[in-house]
Design a protein around this motif. Structure first.
Motif, PDB file in Angstrom:
ATOM      1  N   GLU A   3      -0.893   6.771  -2.335  1.00  0.00           N
ATOM      2  CA  GLU A   3       0.408   6.496  -1.705  1.00  0.00           C
ATOM      3  C   GLU A   3       0.528   5.032  -1.314  1.00  0.00           C
ATOM      4  OE1 GLU A   3      -1.559   8.964  -0.869  1.00  0.00           O
ATOM      5  OE2 GLU A   3      -0.426  10.824  -1.238  1.00  0.00           O
ATOM      6  N   ARG A   6       1.085   2.923  -4.463  1.00  0.00           N
ATOM      7  CA  ARG A   6       2.449   3.077  -4.977  1.00  0.00           C
ATOM      8  C   ARG A   6       3.457   2.362  -4.087  1.00  0.00           C
ATOM      9  NH1 ARG A   6       0.810   8.520  -6.130  1.00  0.00           N
ATOM     10  NH2 ARG A   6       1.823   9.244  -4.223  1.00  0.00           N
ATOM     11  N   TYR A   7       3.278   2.486  -2.782  1.00  0.00           N
ATOM     12  CA  TYR A   7       4.211   1.847  -1.842  1.00  0.00           C
ATOM     13  C   TYR A   7       4.160   0.323  -1.973  1.00  0.00           C
ATOM     14  CZ  TYR A   7       6.226   0.285   2.580  1.00  0.00           C
ATOM     15  OH  TYR A   7       6.984  -0.354   3.539  1.00  0.00           O
ATOM     16  N   GLY A   9       2.952  -1.342  -4.490  1.00  0.00           N
ATOM     17  CA  GLY A   9       3.337  -1.701  -5.851  1.00  0.00           C
ATOM     18  C   GLY A   9       4.839  -1.796  -6.014  1.00  0.00           C
ATOM     19  N   ARG A  10       5.561  -0.843  -5.417  1.00  0.00           N
ATOM     20  CA  ARG A  10       7.037  -0.888  -5.490  1.00  0.00           C
ATOM     21  C   ARG A  10       7.576  -2.138  -4.802  1.00  0.00           C
ATOM     22  NH1 ARG A  10       6.644   4.816  -4.624  1.00  0.00           N
ATOM     23  NH2 ARG A  10       6.900   4.505  -2.371  1.00  0.00           N
ATOM     24  N   GLU A 120      -6.668   0.488  -2.527  1.00  0.00           N
ATOM     25  CA  GLU A 120      -5.318   0.780  -2.999  1.00  0.00           C
ATOM     26  C   GLU A 120      -4.414  -0.432  -2.885  1.00  0.00           C
ATOM     27  OE1 GLU A 120      -3.329   4.398  -2.147  1.00  0.00           O
ATOM     28  OE2 GLU A 120      -5.177   5.544  -1.906  1.00  0.00           O
ATOM     29  N   SER A 124      -2.480  -2.362  -6.075  1.00  0.00           N
ATOM     30  CA  SER A 124      -1.041  -2.631  -6.174  1.00  0.00           C
ATOM     31  C   SER A 124      -0.749  -3.907  -6.961  1.00  0.00           C
ATOM     32  CB  SER A 124      -0.420  -2.734  -4.772  1.00  0.00           C
ATOM     33  OG  SER A 124      -0.842  -3.924  -4.099  1.00  0.00           O
TER      34      SER A 124
END
Length: 262
Positions: A3, A6-7, A9-10, A120, A124
Motif C-alpha cells: 500500500e 502504491r501510494y 508511486g501514484r 516500499e 515507489s
C-alpha cells in the motif's frame, strides 16, 4: 501489501511524466538538429580538440554518427548526470521528508514494520524509472526515422535497460542519506553532492595512478557510448551496481530500524 509503495508511486507519477516529457522534448530537439550540424562541420575534428579528461568524462567517441551524437549530447548528460542526480535527490526525501513533517509517526502507528516502510518507499521509485525508460526509446526511434537515419534499436533498448542498475545505485546513495539526516533538504544536498562528486572523481582520476578511486563511482560501470557506438554491454558492471544497491538499501534499512525518530 505494498500500500505504501502504491501510494507513494501514484504521487510520483505526475512528476515522472513531466520529467520524462521534458527529456523527450530535448531528445527530439537533438535528433532534429543532427543532420544540419553534421552538414555544417566535421564533429569528430572538433571533439579531438577537447581535453582528454573531458572526452573521458563524457565518454566521447564520435559525434559524426547518430549513435555517437546521442550518446554524447543526450545520454552522457541527461541520463548519467541529470537522472542520476534526480534519483539521488528523490530517494533522499523518502524517509527524511516524512520524519521532518512528522508523517512518519503516523505511518509507524500502523501495523507495518520500519523495514517494510523503507523498502516500499524505495520501491515507489520504480514509477519514474519505468516511465522514463519506456518513453525515451520510442522518441529516439520515431525521431531518427523522421530524419532518415538508422539506429540499432537493440542497442538503444540495452542502453536504457543497463541504466536501471545505475539509477538504482544513485537512489541507493539517496536512501542512505535519507535515514541518516532528519531534514529532507540536508539529505537531498548530501546525496546530490556525493553523486556529483563521484562523477568528477571518476572523470579526473581516469588514466592516473588514482584510477582505482573511480571504481567507487556508479557511473564508472555505465557507459552509454560503449553501448550505442560499440554495441558493448557491461553486464558485470550492471551486476556490481545491483549488488551495491542491495547493500545500500540494507544498510539504510538497518540504520532506520535502530534510529530514534521521536
Amino acid at each position: 501489501m505494498f500500500e505504501i509503495a502504491r501510494y507513494d508511486g501514484r504521487k510520483r507519477l505526475k512528476g515522472a511524466l513531466a520529467m520524462s516529457v521534458g527529456i523527450a522534448l530535448l531528445t527530439a530537439l537533438y535528433v532534429a538538429m543532427f543532420p544540419s550540424i553534421t552538414e555544417a562541420a566535421n564533429l569528430d575534428d572538433i571533439i579531438n580538440s577537447y581535453p582528454p579528461a573531458m572526452r573521458e568524462a563524457f565518454g566521447i567517441r564520435t559525434m559524426n554518427t547518430i549513435e555517437g551524437f546521442l550518446a554524447t549530447q543526450l545520454y552522457a548528460f541527461a541520463w548519467v548526470i541529470l537522472l542520476g542526480l534526480y534519483f539521488a535527490y528523490a530517494a533522499a526525501s523518502l524517509v527524511a521528508g516524512d520524519v521532518e513533517t512528522e508523517k512518519m509517526d503516523m505511518t509507524l502507528s500502523l501495523p507495518v514494520s520500519r523495514s517494510q516502510v523503507l523498502l516500499e518507499k524505495f520501491a515507489s521509485l520504480a514509477v519514474p524509472l519505468v516511465v522514463a525508460n519506456a518513453l525515451l526509446p520510442v522518441v529516439v526511434f520515431v525521431g531518427t526515422l523522421a530524419i532518415g537515419e538508422e539506429i540499432a534499436m537493440v542497442d538503444v533498448l540495452a542502453a536504457h535497460a543497463l541504466s536501471i542498475p545505475y539509477l538504482l545505485a544513485c537512489a541507493g546513495i539517496g536512501i542512505v542519506a535519507s535515514v541518516v539526516f532528519d531534514r529532507a533538504s540536508i539529505a537531498q544536498r548530501v546525496a546530490v553532492g556525493i553523486v556529483f562528486a563521484m562523477f568528477l572523481v571518476d572523470a579526473v582520476v581516469a588514466d592516473t595512478s588514482l584510477a582505482a578511486l573511480g571504481y567507487l563511482a556508479p557511473m564508472h560501470y555505465y557507459d552509454p557510448a560503449a553501448i550505442l557506438v560499440d554495441s558493448s554491454y557491461d553486464l558485470v558492471g550492471a551486476g556490481i551496481l545491483l549488488a551495491a544497491t542491495v547493500v545500500l538499501v540494507l544498510v539504510s534499512r538497518e540504520f532506520f530500524r535502530r534510529k530514534d525518530i521521536a
